[in-house]
Design an enzyme around this catalytic site. Structure first.
Site, PDB file in Angstrom:
ATOM      1  N   ASP A   1       0.648  -1.153  -0.219  1.00  9.26           N
ATOM      2  CA  ASP A   1      -0.153   0.091   0.137  1.00  9.26           C
ATOM      3  C   ASP A   1       0.909   1.309   0.190  1.00  9.26           C
ATOM      4  O   ASP A   1       2.066   1.166  -0.257  1.00  9.26           O
ATOM      5  CB  ASP A   1      -0.964  -0.285   1.150  1.00  9.26           C
TER       6      ASP A   1
ATOM      7  N   HIS B   1      -4.027   5.843   3.493  1.00  9.35           N
ATOM      8  CA  HIS B   1      -4.507   4.843   2.686  1.00  9.35           C
ATOM      9  C   HIS B   1      -4.214   3.526   3.746  1.00  9.35           C
ATOM     10  O   HIS B   1      -5.152   2.543   3.889  1.00  9.35           O
ATOM     11  CB  HIS B   1      -4.212   4.888   1.287  1.00  9.35           C
TER      12      HIS B   1
ATOM     13  N   SER C   1     -11.038  -0.495  -1.730  1.00  8.39           N
ATOM     14  CA  SER C   1      -9.965  -0.509  -1.233  1.00  8.39           C
ATOM     15  C   SER C   1     -10.286  -0.985   0.256  1.00  8.39           C
ATOM     16  O   SER C   1      -9.357  -1.372   1.189  1.00  8.39           O
ATOM     17  CB  SER C   1      -9.241   0.811  -1.000  1.00  8.39           C
TER      18      SER C   1
END
Length: 550
Positions: free
Chosen positions: A85, A300, A470
């Protein structure tokens, strides 16, 4: 143009259903789903909704709390989940106890103690950083990189040689797509700026009248005494914004999105790869990068990690799906498109250092070095590592559209057997059954998992709601990790099989069609191979049956 003229423009457009925000909001949402509001803005799901149970709570979560009740005091083993990621805040209060540590490495001594090719990789590795500690933050889109590469080769070439015809045809496709995307983004940004100016004026006027700071609510608008035309128009503008979940914060994020695309993503002059210092053309190169697994923007990856494994016992923040897991951060995804070389190496790294599952919440439209990624995927398969990939946020049918990486192997035409492709479900009624942004595919997406309005960890001890496939992929990764942890006799392929076969199906549900027009519906069974949503409780029940029979 005078300020009052902007307001008149806004209201006239509103009255004819051509409001500038509609285009700006739609275009922004299509590309940046993780910060877009959920489709059903009239109500809010509980912060822990993805843990809840349909029968008990009347919410389509994955029944993880009930799964643990069923497991009781059954012993478990620690499972390592590699999170490829943007980076992970390993010091977050809800994650620091579940971060993987390379016990064979001595921190800070500048030596590759375990001889794995990576110096001081105590908590993972960063493939988009340099030896000097600098990091890639933004990067271009793969489409841009392909356009630049092919433009150098073919522009000015007077005669296309026979051996280059196929690649030249590909270049023409890339060029057309690049030019279309850039023009489209600039037009969208222009529309967005016009609406943002209208909103700013209207918002300021209403706040002044109400003598209020902070976001304007529907209740606030009811109190507005609209006696003049300017106030009436301002009220109409804000009412439209509220109906479409457009806020000041949302507009700030949209501005950031458009700037990112034009300044970095589609900028042919921008190339940050020199920061890494590798030989980019050498796809077999390993060992480049640094050990900064946090990076400049770990929002994220931190959110993804919390969904999988946030500490369930510390009475802080949230609870992850799995309760005996270590997160191995592998940084390979910038603010832009990831590069195939980095993803391949990230998979190898995670596999070689003990990951049982790899979560891959990223994707792109082009993959010029797909064979390198395919080799890594096959390597993971040979080592019994399960790969779980987010289907993407374009509201497209993956039976027809592209989204890389993929389980389909380019060279052999086979499919990886260790792969799960995940779409995003939601918590509302049938009009808000799945994420309107979610990619889908009756032959290409395995199942859906909660991915709308997911509350999880973000950097600096914070927590936020995010939307996207995601977020759905780590829900599935958490369920798979739970199974591996409590049923160690199961192989990765068996775990994948159980996750698929134990989904809760909604065969009769006619739901909102992702990417479709408002009110457009589709059978939920047509959105994935299983026509179901992942469920921890049902998965545990099935695992119990299988392991008892042995």
């Amino acid at each position: 143009m005078k300020l009052t003229q902007y307001l008149v423009l806004g209201v006239l457009a509103l009255q004819t259903n051509l409001f500038l925000a509609e285009k700006a909001n739609a275009s922004y949402a299509a590309f940046y789903q993780e910060t877009t509001p959920p489709e059903d803005s009239t109500s809010k799901a509980p912060e822990n909704w993805f843990h809840l149970d349909k029968a008990t709570d009347n919410i389509r979560g994955v029944s993880s709390n009930k799964a643990y009740e069923l497991l009781g005091n059954k012993p478990s083993r620690t499972i390592v989940v590699g999170v490829i990621d943007s980076g992970v805040d390993i010091d977050h209060e809800d994650l620091k106890s579940v971060i993987w540590t390379n016990e064979k490495e001595i921190a800070g001594n500048g030596v590759d103690d375990d001889k794995n090719g990576y110096v001081d990789d105590v908590h993972g590795w960063n493939f988009i950083g340099g030896k000097d500690g600098k990091n890639v933050d933004a990067d271009t889109y793969e489409l841009t990189r392909e356009y630049v590469r092919l433009k150098k080769k073919f522009d000015g070439m007077k005669k296309i040689r026979k051996k280059d015809r196929a690649e030249h045809s590909y270049y023409e496709e890339v060029k057309k797509e690049y030019e279309r995307k850039v023009t489209e983004l600039k037009d969208q940004y222009n529309d967005f700026q016009k609406f943002a100016e209208i909103y700013k004026i209207a918002n300021s006027l209403i706040k002044t009248q109400l003598d209020k700071e902070g976001e304007i609510t529907a209740e606030d608008l009811e109190k507005v005494n609209a006696t003049d035309e300017m106030t009436k128009q301002s009220k109409a503008v804000l009412a439209y914004a509220l109906e479409n979940s457009i806020t000041e914060k949302y507009l700030e994020e949209a501005e950031e999105y458009f700037n990112k695309g034009l300044k970095f993503g589609y900028n042919t002059e921008f190339d940050p790869r020199s920061i890494v210092g590798d030989n980019y053309q050498n796809l077999d190169e390993k060992g480049y990068g640094n050990n900064d697994v946090k990076g400049p923007d770990p929002s994220h990856g931190t959110h993804v990690s919390g969904i999988i494994a946030a500490d369930r016992k510390n009475n802080l923040g949230i609870m992850g799906i799995a309760d005996n897991v270590k997160i191995m951060p592998v940084r390979a995804v910038p603010n832009g498109d990831e590069r195939d070389k980095d993803i391949a190496n990230a998979i190898y790294y995670a596999v070689d250092n003990g990951a049982n599952i790899i979560n891959m919440s990223f994707g792109k439209d082009y993959s010029p070095n797909k064979e390198a990624v395919d080799k890594a995927v096959k390597y993971a398969e040979s080592k019994g590592v399960l790969l779980i990939h987010a289907a993407g946020n374009d509201g497209e049918n993956l039976d027809e559209a592209r989204n890389f990486p993929t389980r389909k192997l380019q060279k052999s035409k086979d499919e990886a057997k260790n792969w799960l492709e995940i779409g995003a479900s939601s918590w509302g009624d049938n009009t808000n059954f799945v994420g309107n942004f979610s990619n889908y595919g009756k032959s290409s997406v395995d199942l859906f998992a909660p991915g709308v309005d997911i509350y999880s960890t973000t950097p600096d001890q914070k927590y936020e709601n995010k939307n996207g496939t995601s977020m759905a992929a780590p829900v599935a990764s958490g369920v798979a990790a739970l199974l591996m942890s409590y049923f160690p006799e199961l192989s990765a392929e068996q775990v994948k099989d159980i996750v698929i076969k134990s989904v809760v199906k909604y065969s009769d549900a006619e739901v909102n069609k992702p990417g479709g027009k408002k009110g457009e519906t589709i059978s939920f069974t047509d959105l994935s191979i299983t026509g179901g949503i992942v469920n921890a409780l049902e998965a545990v029940k099935m695992a119990q049956q299988i392991t008892t029979q042995k």
